[in-house]
Design a protein around this motif. Structure first.
Motif, mmCIF file in Angstrom:
data_model
loop_
_atom_site.group_PDB
_atom_site.id
_atom_site.type_symbol
_atom_site.label_atom_id
_atom_site.label_comp_id
_atom_site.label_asym_id
_atom_site.label_seq_id
_atom_site.Cartn_x
_atom_site.Cartn_y
_atom_site.Cartn_z
ATOM 1 N N THR B 452 9.492 66.366 -48.075
ATOM 2 C CA THR B 452 10.626 65.976 -47.819
ATOM 3 C C THR B 452 10.812 65.076 -46.583
ATOM 4 N N VAL B 453 10.612 63.978 -46.431
ATOM 5 C CA VAL B 453 10.816 62.862 -45.423
ATOM 6 C C VAL B 453 12.274 62.473 -45.328
ATOM 7 N N ILE B 454 12.604 61.901 -46.424
ATOM 8 C CA ILE B 454 13.966 61.388 -46.427
ATOM 9 C C ILE B 454 14.960 62.654 -46.983
ATOM 10 N N PRO B 455 15.894 63.118 -46.163
ATOM 11 C CA PRO B 455 16.893 64.226 -46.356
ATOM 12 C C PRO B 455 17.404 63.791 -47.630
ATOM 13 N N ALA B 456 17.485 65.206 -48.520
ATOM 14 C CA ALA B 456 18.341 65.325 -49.740
ATOM 15 C C ALA B 456 19.620 64.522 -49.816
ATOM 16 N N GLY B 457 20.151 64.894 -48.579
ATOM 17 C CA GLY B 457 21.394 64.298 -48.435
ATOM 18 C C GLY B 457 21.748 62.714 -48.475
ATOM 19 N N SER B 458 20.817 62.143 -48.042
ATOM 20 C CA SER B 458 20.715 60.682 -48.131
ATOM 21 C C SER B 458 20.617 60.150 -49.489
ATOM 22 N N ILE B 459 20.010 61.054 -50.169
ATOM 23 C CA ILE B 459 19.399 60.360 -51.674
ATOM 24 C C ILE B 459 20.739 60.895 -52.586
ATOM 25 N N GLU B 460 21.258 61.845 -52.489
ATOM 26 C CA GLU B 460 22.159 62.634 -53.317
ATOM 27 C C GLU B 460 23.786 61.963 -53.234
ATOM 28 N N LYS B 461 23.972 61.767 -51.790
ATOM 29 C CA LYS B 461 25.521 61.557 -51.642
ATOM 30 C C LYS B 461 25.626 60.096 -52.280
ATOM 31 N N PRO B 462 27.131 60.030 -52.760
ATOM 32 C CA PRO B 462 27.441 58.652 -53.196
ATOM 33 C C PRO B 462 27.288 57.695 -52.038
ATOM 34 N N PRO B 463 26.725 56.449 -52.476
ATOM 35 C CA PRO B 463 26.673 55.514 -51.447
ATOM 36 C C PRO B 463 28.065 54.898 -50.672
ATOM 37 N N SER B 464 28.019 54.935 -49.245
ATOM 38 C CA SER B 464 29.254 54.490 -48.641
ATOM 39 C C SER B 464 29.014 53.815 -47.434
ATOM 40 N N ALA B 465 29.721 52.685 -47.070
ATOM 41 C CA ALA B 465 29.515 51.966 -45.907
ATOM 42 C C ALA B 465 30.188 52.769 -44.677
ATOM 43 N N GLU B 466 31.017 53.608 -44.970
ATOM 44 C CA GLU B 466 31.701 54.451 -43.921
ATOM 45 C C GLU B 466 32.405 53.669 -42.768
ATOM 46 N N LEU B 467 33.136 52.431 -43.342
ATOM 47 C CA LEU B 467 33.811 51.831 -42.341
ATOM 48 C C LEU B 467 35.359 52.103 -42.436
ATOM 49 N N ARG B 468 35.635 52.836 -43.452
ATOM 50 C CA ARG B 468 37.277 53.205 -43.381
ATOM 51 C C ARG B 468 37.182 54.690 -44.097
ATOM 52 N N PRO B 469 38.221 55.276 -44.110
ATOM 53 C CA PRO B 469 38.171 56.906 -44.657
ATOM 54 C C PRO B 469 38.028 56.820 -46.009
ATOM 55 N N ASP B 470 37.191 57.765 -46.518
ATOM 56 C CA ASP B 470 36.669 57.846 -47.961
ATOM 57 C C ASP B 470 36.211 56.845 -48.734
ATOM 58 N N GLN B 471 35.749 55.717 -47.982
ATOM 59 C CA GLN B 471 35.172 54.644 -48.671
ATOM 60 C C GLN B 471 33.856 54.926 -49.570
ATOM 61 N N GLN B 472 33.779 54.355 -50.741
ATOM 62 C CA GLN B 472 32.372 54.421 -51.549
ATOM 63 C C GLN B 472 32.220 53.091 -52.163
ATOM 64 N N ASP B 473 31.034 52.800 -52.285
ATOM 65 C CA ASP B 473 30.714 51.439 -52.840
ATOM 66 C C ASP B 473 31.028 51.479 -54.344
ATOM 67 N N SER B 474 31.412 52.612 -54.850
ATOM 68 C CA SER B 474 31.887 52.397 -56.488
ATOM 69 C C SER B 474 33.255 52.202 -56.427
ATOM 70 N N ASP B 475 33.960 52.224 -55.390
ATOM 71 C CA ASP B 475 35.493 51.934 -55.520
ATOM 72 C C ASP B 475 35.742 50.526 -55.982
ATOM 73 N N SER B 476 34.748 49.513 -55.524
ATOM 74 C CA SER B 476 35.111 48.211 -55.939
ATOM 75 C C SER B 476 34.120 47.603 -56.751
ATOM 76 N N LEU B 477 32.862 48.219 -56.782
ATOM 77 C CA LEU B 477 31.689 47.485 -57.782
ATOM 78 C C LEU B 477 31.162 48.678 -58.979
ATOM 79 N N PRO B 478 30.656 48.012 -59.833
ATOM 80 C CA PRO B 478 30.390 49.099 -61.051
ATOM 81 C C PRO B 478 28.992 49.750 -60.200
ATOM 82 N N ASP B 479 28.816 51.046 -61.020
ATOM 83 C CA ASP B 479 27.746 51.992 -60.678
ATOM 84 C C ASP B 479 26.298 51.069 -60.305
#
Lengths: 550, 550
Positions: B452-479
């Motif tokens: 394990t080089v890249i932590p599981a968390g980085s692979i498993e968590k939903p993608p987000s730019a984290e520029l506002r609270p609780d933001q996720q890429d899937s809010d505005s884009l298809p999966d």
């Protein structure tokens, strides 16, 4: 035969708007009893369409537009530029064509023979060249229809070693063998400050040598970085220009074929200076960039220097003063006169503006970075931090208010890399990135021709980035009059280091300046689109490798 | 006849270094009793030289290099690629040529017939095509020398409507009429993950159909955004590959012409997955970008997300962990696990790293801007401010320490414009800007194949730019699995909106995504160079207008 000339400003890709414009002009021409109307090269899709030409749906849309135009073509002949499909599976998929429409039908599709593939042009990327030039019979007249470069079978050379060479094919020579009564040339010939003179030479030579009247219909308006200056023309068989349409504006006119030959050259073409041409071109370039991308308001940083002053004045002329906002962002190194010159400029132009000091941000940035920095020494890092804070504030203002940021770099700076990437290189458009610093001064004086718009201080003080105490551009570069001549010989005329030294430039200066130009390709790669006003602008027309040694 | 194959990594423009490398290989081949040695296309100047070809001094230097090589050519025949001058004033100034050197003299200069002018290729910008293909007699053998595209007289189509069409000329067909004993193809054939398969198809077909052994010599290494994968080959007359040189590495080998025909296909070509290929190509691309531009150290922002993690791991493999520095720059919206994942990654890789919180700068930027802002509402402006503060800190670190900043954007983001210009678009190079997000995950899993080089968390968590609270890429884009398939069909395969809807993609998604791709051309225009790994990367191979409506 009465022939209408439609010199239009097309929007690349906007086939619907372009077609509507074309249809309106056809109706207008019919109302004025014209027998034929001529539109420019690739009028349907606008020039240059670039890789849109690789989309099937785009080509289908373009062909539907021709069908739409056909509905208006009952008692008039239309010549209009559009892509057409090459049905032969060999060769490129498309031709760059002139459609001849008559009696509601496509009478003939004439293809372009000479496909410019140099500088900003990539036509062989998309188009198959025509092999057999043919004349067309229209209303009892034999007409040679050519497309832009087709008449340029002998290119004037202004670079010692380049593509300015003879073409193997000479389509006009073949067409002349059919003794046409008229040569039509539909064009999308971009502006550069020496292009109009070359164009006149080519057109005159063709009309005169073949003894055939010539109608030249050019596109006008800007699409991204490329500006088209119009100036469509009618020439008699002496090669004299008997009619010229407006420069930098849409225009419409009608000539009678039978009268062209007899008519003398009684028109006085307005002779604009190089600086006037550049001025007018850049104003058009800014206006169209904003209008065609749906923006009304611009924004720029006002430093009190000559570059931002000139861009501000040009933008105010293009967009109206109330739509051009300025941010003054002085630092501890900004001189008092810089701030007051910037304020005076904003007042003279009537621009909305704000002053936001960057010192507090600068201090916090430095203290934030200090754990990662070895010491507090001031070097180019801290110079760039100031430029990047300004870039950040400008972009925040742009995001919040919807103003598009204008870049204020000039060509001399862009050449030697005297700018901060993600700082003063920021912007949606670079209006004067193809204008050398000495010409920026000349434009400033031209802007001030009737009244002082740009404060004398901005014109007279020695140029400085004001990123450290007492900094002046001349500390590390030759004076701009020398630098700009050297850059012109190196960039536009592609002279070598040895050539430049042979011309009498100081050897150390030549080595330093050419090295700076070469190593700053990475910075220019990330520049905004630069309005092209010279024969060799930075951008798509100049393609140098980044990771290279030469 | 013993024939040496020299698969070298050339540096564009660096004629001196390239020539030295060529001379060394000639000496090596002579020591091994080779009768002939073959180098790749434009080996002297490296591929692609771009507009360096328009400089007279560059061509002169290249010709001097040939003279220099001639001094080593007494008892060996050399085939080497270089530009040559077209003395005919008609047509382009240069040819793309194979020089055949023998007994200290230029025996023959063979010119390229088919000049690729599509995607990243602009060869017709510079070169005149050859009209009459001729074989060459070498040591009593008749040899057909071809240059890269010359064998591609039938292009495999992978786009429904594009330039992938038949060429009018078929040089190999003409050459085969002379019954050559051997076909030589010198190439600079760039990597994309599906190119090697196409190449094998073309080479096998040529060898098999004409019943002639074939030696294919490709360039290896990266020049700016273009990666060459080597994999030079020898094929017997059954079209079987009897020898293949290394992929992504320099290599050298010798074959005996007389043995090629009889030799069976006993080699096992390593069959790499698409993800392995991309991984290896990007590592080579990063390494060469740094080495050839004189940089040792890289820098990137570590967000705890998958993109920066993958870029960090690839950069560590290319440059060594100690040369890859990371900055963690959390804001109030960064989740705790993001910070800890980034720290874990840096520790796993052994990267030097610093943590610099951006909150203080963010607050001062906002208060500085407040006199120019109508209110304190949080919108995209404030999101971008955070990204731009990070960009500023990274560039300051880069300036101070001399580390080149790596961009961490992926192709999905670059396509739809989900990035902040002058913020996370910053960088000297974009290693994964041609890799869709789903493939970034696959590369991460490949990197983690042994440990394990890249932590599981980085692979498993939903993608987000984290520029506002609780933001996720899937809010505005298809999966991403849907988005990436749609983007692939739209960008690589140039399917239209109607085509995409016809394939079953949700209509609203299609309209939204294609619109986003189209309107974000301005942002991609200012992107760093993107390592090309697909058949259609953003950059020089995809040229769309900015100010356009379509």
């Amino acid at each position: 035969m009465k022939i209408a000339i439609a010199q239009n400003n097309y929007h690349v890709g906007n086939i619907e708007a372009n077609t509507n414009k074309i249809n309106e002009q056809i109706i207008k021409a019919k109302a004025q009893k014209a027998d034929m109307i001529i539109f420019s090269e690739l009028a349907i899709c606008g020039y240059p369409p670039l890789d849109l030409l690789e989309q099937k749906s785009f080509i289908e849309k373009s062909q539907k537009a021709i069908n739409n135009i056909l509905m208006h073509v009952e008692d008039i002949v239309v010549i209009v530029g559009a892509p057409s499909i090459n049905d032969d599976p060999q060769g490129k998929k498309l031709y760059n064509s002139a459609y001849v429409l008559e009696h509601g039908q496509i009478k003939k599709i004439v293809h372009k023979t000479l496909l410019p593939t140099y500088d900003i042009f990539d036509e062989y990327r998309y188009f198959e060249p025509n092999e057999v030039p043919e004349v067309v019979e229209i209303n009892g007249h034999t007409i040679a229809i050519t497309i832009c470069e087709d008449l340029w079978d002998e290119q004037p050379v202004d670079q010692p070693f380049a593509q300015s060479r003879l073409y193997k094919k000479a389509p006009m020579k073949k067409l002349a063998g059919n003794s046409p009564d008229l040569v039509v040339n539909i064009a999308a010939s971009p502006f550069s400050y020496n292009q109009e003179q070359k164009r006149k030479g080519i057109l005159k030579r063709n009309a005169h040598d073949y003894q055939i009247p010539l109608i030249y219909v050019n596109q006008v308006g800007a699409n991204t970085d490329i500006i088209f200056d119009g100036a469509s023309k009618v020439l008699n068989t002496n090669g004299e220009i008997i009619k010229q349409l407006k420069r930098f504006e849409e225009d419409f006119d009608i000539v009678t074929l039978e009268k062209i030959e007899k008519q003398g050259a009684n028109i006085q073409n307005p002779s604009e200076t190089r600086i006037q041409q550049i001025h007018n071109a850049v104003v058009l370039g800014i206006r169209d960039y904003f209008k065609k991308s749906g923006f009304e308001k611009a924004l720029l940083g006002l430093s009190g220097g000559i570059d931002s002053a000139v861009v501000a004045a040009l933008a105010c002329e293009a967009l109206g003063s109330k739509n051009v906002h300025g941010l003054l962002m002085p630092s501890e190194f900004s001189s008092d006169h810089s701030v007051s010159d910037a304020e005076t400029l904003a007042l003279n132009l009537g621009m909305p503006h704000h002053t936001l000091a960057i010192k507090e941000i600068y201090n916090i940035v430095n203290s934030t970075l200090s754990p990662a920095f070895p010491n507090n020494n001031f070097d180019v890092t801290e110079e760039n931090i100031q430029a990047r804070i300004r870039g950040l504030l400008l972009m925040a203002y742009s995001n919040k208010h919807g103003n598009m940021l204008l870049n204020t770099s000039n060509k001399s700076e862009a050449a030697v890399g005297y700018s901060t990437l993600y700082g003063d290189t920021n912007g949606g458009l670079s209006p004067i990135g193809d204008v050398y610093k000495s010409d920026v001064y000349a434009i400033a004086r031209y802007i001030n021709r009737d009244e002082t718009v740009i404060p004398a201080g901005s014109i007279e003080k020695p140029p400085s980035a004001e990123l450290r105490p007492d900094q002046q551009d001349s500390d590390s570069l030759p004076d701009y009059d020398i630098l700009d001549r050297m850059l012109f010989e190196f960039i536009e005329r592609k002279q070598s280091v040895d050539d430049l030294i042979g011309m009498g430039f100081n050897k150390q200066d030549v080595l330093k300046v050419t090295h700076l130009v070469n190593i700053n390709e990475y910075k220019r790669y990330q520049f905004p689109p630069i309005l092209r006003v010279s024969s060799k602008a930075f951008g798509m027309g100049r393609r140098y490798p980044i990771v290279a040694k030469y």
